[in-house]
Design a protein around this motif. Sequence first.
Motif, mmCIF file in Angstrom:
data_model
loop_
_atom_site.group_PDB
_atom_site.id
_atom_site.type_symbol
_atom_site.label_atom_id
_atom_site.label_comp_id
_atom_site.label_asym_id
_atom_site.label_seq_id
_atom_site.Cartn_x
_atom_site.Cartn_y
_atom_site.Cartn_z
ATOM 1 N N LEU A 139 0.853 -1.183 0.000
ATOM 2 C CA LEU A 139 0.000 0.000 0.000
ATOM 3 C C LEU A 139 0.887 1.229 0.000
ATOM 4 C CD1 LEU A 139 -2.926 -0.571 2.550
ATOM 5 C CD2 LEU A 139 -3.124 -0.235 0.075
ATOM 6 N N VAL A 140 0.494 2.231 -0.778
ATOM 7 C CA VAL A 140 1.311 3.435 -0.936
ATOM 8 C C VAL A 140 0.474 4.660 -0.575
ATOM 9 C CG1 VAL A 140 2.725 4.782 -2.523
ATOM 10 C CG2 VAL A 140 2.549 2.292 -2.813
ATOM 11 N N LYS A 141 1.050 5.536 0.211
ATOM 12 C CA LYS A 141 0.370 6.793 0.553
ATOM 13 C C LYS A 141 0.675 7.817 -0.526
ATOM 14 C CE LYS A 141 -0.097 10.346 4.118
ATOM 15 N NZ LYS A 141 0.367 10.822 5.456
ATOM 16 N N PRO A 142 -0.341 8.272 -1.277
ATOM 17 C CA PRO A 142 -0.071 9.237 -2.350
ATOM 18 C C PRO A 142 0.165 10.630 -1.791
ATOM 19 C CG PRO A 142 -2.416 8.838 -2.196
ATOM 20 C CD PRO A 142 -1.765 7.912 -1.189
ATOM 21 N N SER A 143 0.813 11.461 -2.587
ATOM 22 C CA SER A 143 1.046 12.838 -2.153
ATOM 23 C C SER A 143 -0.147 13.731 -2.464
ATOM 24 C CB SER A 143 2.287 13.411 -2.844
ATOM 25 O OG SER A 143 2.115 13.423 -4.252
ATOM 26 N N GLY A 144 -0.980 13.294 -3.400
ATOM 27 C CA GLY A 144 -2.146 14.087 -3.779
ATOM 28 C C GLY A 144 -3.447 13.377 -3.465
ATOM 29 N N ALA A 145 -4.531 13.951 -3.972
ATOM 30 C CA ALA A 145 -5.865 13.417 -3.712
ATOM 31 C C ALA A 145 -6.167 12.247 -4.641
ATOM 32 C CB ALA A 145 -6.910 14.514 -3.897
ATOM 33 N N ILE A 146 -7.063 11.383 -4.192
ATOM 34 C CA ILE A 146 -7.549 10.272 -5.010
ATOM 35 C C ILE A 146 -8.764 10.752 -5.795
ATOM 36 C CG2 ILE A 146 -8.513 7.946 -4.952
ATOM 37 C CD1 ILE A 146 -7.056 7.514 -2.297
ATOM 38 N N ASP A 147 -8.770 10.518 -7.088
ATOM 39 C CA ASP A 147 -9.911 10.887 -7.918
ATOM 40 C C ASP A 147 -11.140 10.120 -7.414
ATOM 41 O OD1 ASP A 147 -11.850 11.230 -9.860
ATOM 42 O OD2 ASP A 147 -10.461 11.023 -11.539
ATOM 43 N N PRO A 148 -12.184 10.825 -6.965
ATOM 44 C CA PRO A 148 -13.370 10.123 -6.426
ATOM 45 C C PRO A 148 -13.972 9.126 -7.404
ATOM 46 C CG PRO A 148 -13.486 12.482 -5.947
ATOM 47 C CD PRO A 148 -12.325 12.294 -6.887
ATOM 48 N N LYS A 149 -13.832 9.388 -8.710
ATOM 49 C CA LYS A 149 -14.417 8.485 -9.708
ATOM 50 C C LYS A 149 -13.740 7.123 -9.712
ATOM 51 C CE LYS A 149 -13.925 11.186 -13.327
ATOM 52 N NZ LYS A 149 -13.433 12.442 -12.763
ATOM 53 N N THR A 150 -12.488 7.049 -9.190
ATOM 54 C CA THR A 150 -11.773 5.769 -9.211
ATOM 55 C C THR A 150 -12.011 4.947 -7.946
ATOM 56 O OG1 THR A 150 -9.730 6.635 -8.187
ATOM 57 C CG2 THR A 150 -9.946 6.842 -10.590
ATOM 58 N N ILE A 151 -12.551 5.555 -6.896
ATOM 59 C CA ILE A 151 -12.728 4.836 -5.628
ATOM 60 C C ILE A 151 -13.674 3.633 -5.774
ATOM 61 C CG2 ILE A 151 -13.571 5.013 -3.241
ATOM 62 C CD1 ILE A 151 -12.450 7.875 -3.186
ATOM 63 N N PRO A 152 -14.807 3.756 -6.497
ATOM 64 C CA PRO A 152 -15.648 2.556 -6.674
ATOM 65 C C PRO A 152 -14.938 1.431 -7.436
ATOM 66 C CG PRO A 152 -16.883 4.557 -7.197
ATOM 67 C CD PRO A 152 -15.443 4.959 -7.058
ATOM 68 N N ARG A 156 -9.746 4.410 -0.270
ATOM 69 C CA ARG A 156 -9.981 5.807 0.098
ATOM 70 C C ARG A 156 -8.726 6.372 0.754
ATOM 71 N NH1 ARG A 156 -14.412 4.205 4.214
ATOM 72 N NH2 ARG A 156 -12.670 2.789 4.575
ATOM 73 N N ALA A 157 -8.723 7.672 0.972
ATOM 74 C CA ALA A 157 -7.551 8.314 1.578
ATOM 75 C C ALA A 157 -7.204 7.664 2.907
ATOM 76 C CB ALA A 157 -7.806 9.809 1.745
ATOM 77 N N GLN A 158 -8.218 7.348 3.726
ATOM 78 C CA GLN A 158 -7.947 6.757 5.036
ATOM 79 C C GLN A 158 -7.402 5.331 4.930
ATOM 80 O OE1 GLN A 158 -10.920 7.906 3.909
ATOM 81 N NE2 GLN A 158 -12.672 6.880 4.888
ATOM 82 N N ASP A 159 -7.696 4.666 3.809
ATOM 83 C CA ASP A 159 -7.209 3.292 3.632
ATOM 84 C C ASP A 159 -5.707 3.238 3.361
ATOM 85 O OD1 ASP A 159 -9.808 2.194 3.901
ATOM 86 O OD2 ASP A 159 -10.228 2.702 1.803
ATOM 87 N N VAL A 160 -5.175 4.318 2.798
ATOM 88 C CA VAL A 160 -3.740 4.329 2.445
ATOM 89 C C VAL A 160 -2.954 5.340 3.278
ATOM 90 C CG1 VAL A 160 -4.112 3.485 0.103
ATOM 91 C CG2 VAL A 160 -4.199 5.942 0.540
ATOM 92 N N ALA A 161 -3.618 5.885 4.302
ATOM 93 C CA ALA A 161 -2.974 6.929 5.117
ATOM 94 C C ALA A 161 -1.691 6.439 5.783
ATOM 95 C CB ALA A 161 -3.948 7.449 6.171
ATOM 96 N N HIS A 162 -1.629 5.152 6.093
ATOM 97 C CA HIS A 162 -0.435 4.599 6.747
ATOM 98 C C HIS A 162 0.376 3.738 5.780
ATOM 99 C CE1 HIS A 162 -1.847 6.122 10.572
ATOM 100 N NE2 HIS A 162 -3.019 5.549 10.363
ATOM 101 N N GLY A 163 0.171 3.967 4.488
ATOM 102 C CA GLY A 163 0.927 3.225 3.483
ATOM 103 C C GLY A 163 2.381 3.654 3.437
ATOM 104 N N LEU A 164 3.157 2.911 2.684
ATOM 105 C CA LEU A 164 4.572 3.227 2.495
ATOM 106 C C LEU A 164 4.732 4.492 1.664
ATOM 107 C CD1 LEU A 164 5.898 -0.325 1.498
ATOM 108 C CD2 LEU A 164 6.226 0.809 3.700
ATOM 109 N N THR A 165 5.888 5.116 1.781
ATOM 110 C CA THR A 165 6.211 6.164 0.828
ATOM 111 C C THR A 165 6.412 5.515 -0.535
ATOM 112 O OG1 THR A 165 8.613 5.993 1.127
ATOM 113 C CG2 THR A 165 7.410 7.475 2.626
#
Length: 201
Positions: free
Chosen positions: A70-83, A88-97
């Motif tokens: 799992l990777v924590k992105p530096s930007g936002a996740i496109d809401p259209k891709t979440i489904p 979600r942002a909280q799912d990858v909040a503790h991901g690797l760099t």
Amino acid sequence: MIQTFKSWQARRQLRDPQFEFLLAKPAPNEWVSIDCETTSLNPKQAEILSIAAVIIRGNTILKSSSQQWLVKPSGAIDPKTIPIHGLRAQDVAHGLTLHDALTQLLYFIGSRPIIGYYLEFDLAVINRQLKPWLGIALPNRAIEVSGLYYDKKVSAYRPDIDLSLDSMLTELDIPRLARHDPLNDAITAALMFLKLKGQRN
């Protein structure tokens, strides 16, 4: 001769000698199947959210030694891709760099040929991050399973081939795993590769 020149050129351009193993001669009869989930569907902007990889040795998929990051992105996740990918942002909040995830991925892949479905997209996203860092894109041979399928099925009498995943899985009699889970998608591509490789022999 061309491959030798490319390897020589890549060695010259490689900025970090710890990754010189990427340019080694790959072990025979070994491949690695990969899949990525990303923040968007634009390869020029997408960030990696999750990567999975599984090694194929001979005719065996080494599922027990597969890896997923799992990777924590530096930007936002496109809401259209979440489904699609369910991250979600909280799912990858503790991901690797991204740097740590790609470092682990490179050591896992080694110099093995890389297999995937829509692999061009995944490699475009990965290489966009690697080139500024390493000075080179992944030098590994890339094998697109839909390309293997097309080569197997196309003929002068049947120039149009359905390359949708569902159609190929039905034709190859491969079970459907839950989609858009990167490990499942990597395993599916590996199963397709082995079936097509067996049909070539």
